[in-house]
Motif scaffolding. Structure first.
Motif, short mmCIF file in Angstrom:
data_model
loop_
_atom_site.label_atom_id
_atom_site.label_comp_id
_atom_site.label_asym_id
_atom_site.label_seq_id
_atom_site.Cartn_x
_atom_site.Cartn_y
_atom_site.Cartn_z
N GLN A 138 0.95 -1.13 0.02
CA GLN A 138 -0.07 0.29 0.02
C GLN A 138 0.95 1.04 0.08
OE1 GLN A 138 -3.29 0.77 2.41
NE2 GLN A 138 -4.76 -1.25 1.77
N LYS A 173 0.70 4.22 -2.57
CA LYS A 173 0.74 5.28 -2.89
C LYS A 173 2.04 6.45 -2.34
CE LYS A 173 -4.45 5.24 -0.03
NZ LYS A 173 -4.58 5.26 0.72
N ASP A 199 -6.37 -6.60 1.59
CA ASP A 199 -6.37 -5.32 1.23
C ASP A 199 -4.88 -5.22 2.62
OD1 ASP A 199 -8.15 -4.79 2.22
OD2 ASP A 199 -7.88 -3.26 2.28
#
Ligand code: AQP
Length: 325
Positions: free
Chosen positions: A107, A111, A146
């Motif tokens: 993640q 990002k 996730d």
């Protein structure tokens, strides 16, 4: 009773992915576990967010957790920043986590990796998540797919700490649903449905009215070969719809596929199914919206209970690391 902990970020409106990937499990677990559920507002600070918006969304998140079916008589619902041990334990854990293992978090790679201006908090947020979980001697963490990697990190940090400083934390297990662990965006089926990505047609909010749900499902991206089969690799849009229909009906996605020949029929039944699935949530939301003080009361009681558990765990960890009592 075994203990369950999980959290949701108040960074936007709750969507079908949150409901199917997480909240359904939360509701089921509250009956036979000591369940604590948290609105993780500190996590929302890792990216740009307007202060007033954050305050409003935090309250709405709590209200929505009640609307999805959590019962404060049998579980604990609270706001993360109301329990100061979350950031306090984070510091202790950051002092045993390594840069290398945080850099591997997908993640963060997606990002912020490579951007100089990215917030330090976005990099270290998996450690805050580990603290959230470890503070409550958690046995089980119901999460969508996730969050699996972050959960692995929490396990690793707990084991490392216990090995270095003596038995301090329980080592938690992840619980992800068999079907629906990763609900995809209806317009971009290659990425997960998410509240922080602006995709109005691709995201079904749990409070959408029936006409909006039907419109979004009808416009969902599929493919042009028109062959009805469950094949997430080659036909991700259709596979997403089949998985959602599997959740609605309790069948497997292949079995759902065998019952249809036309995409349009599947979409029509799915829209009806989702409207019914979410109807009780909309109805409870309407009632709760008229009594905001009762939501504040749930959060006050929840924070007091959470603090009682968290302060004992924090004290244990601080003592183990050599901090003077
Ligand atoms: N698409 C999804 N499918 C299945 N489960 C999902 N979850 C989130 N998206 C899906 C699960 O919902 C719980 C709350 O997660 P969150 O607050 O991190 O949700 P989000 O909607 O993913 O929020 P953001 O703001 O868009 O977060 P980022 O950008 O960090 O992903 C979790 O159990 C999660 O697994």
């Amino acid at each position: 009773m075994p203990r369950v902990f999980s959290g949701v970020k108040p960074s936007g409106d709750f969507h079908l992915g949150n409901y199917i990937g997480a909240f359904r499990q939360w509701v089921a677990h509250q009956e036979d576990h000591d369940a604590l559920y948290c609105v993780v507002d500190l996590h929302a600070l890792t990216e740009e967010i307007d202060p007033e918006y954050l305050r409003r969304k935090t309250f709405e998140a709590a209200l929505n957790l009640l609307a999805v079916g959590l019962d404060p008589a049998v579980c604990t619902i609270f706001v993360q920043s109301h329990v100061p041990e979350h950031p306090r334990l984070t510091w202790l854990l950051e002092c045993s986590a390594s840069m290398g293992e945080l850099r591997r978090m997908t993640q963060f790679k997606a990002k912020g990796s490579g951007q100089e201006a990215v917030r330090v908090g976005l990099f270290t947020y998996p450690v805050l998540m580990a603290a959230d979980i470890l503070l409550y001697d958690t046995d089980l963490v119901p999460v969508g797919e996730d969050q699996r990697q972050h959960l692995e990190l929490a396990r690793e940090l707990a084991q490392r700490f216990n090995h270095r400083y003596g038995a301090t934390f329980s080592v938690p297990q992840a619980a992800t649903p068999g079907v629906g662990a990763r609900v995809m965006d209806l317009q971009h089926p290659e990425r997960k449905m998410s509240k922080s990505v602006d995709s109005p047609l691709g995201t079904v909010d749990v409070l959408d009215d029936p006409a909006d749900i039907a419109r979004k499902v009808k416009k969902a991206v599929t493919d042009t070969d028109a062959q009805m089969r469950y094949d997430p690799g080659a036909k991700p849009g259709l596979a997403n719809l089949l998985e959602l229909m599997a959740v609605v009906t309790g069948k497997g996605p292949d079995e759902v596929a065998s019952g249809y020949t036309r995409y349009g029929d599947l979409k029509a039944d799915l829209a009806d199914g989702l409207v019914e699935l979410l109807r009780p949530v909309r109805e409870r939301h309407r009632t709760l919206s008229a009594e905001p003080e009762s939501v504040h009361e749930v959060l006050r009681t929840g924070a007091a209970r959470a603090h009682e558990i968290a302060s004992a765990t924090y004290a244990r960890a601080a003592r183990a690391m050599g901090l003077l009592a």
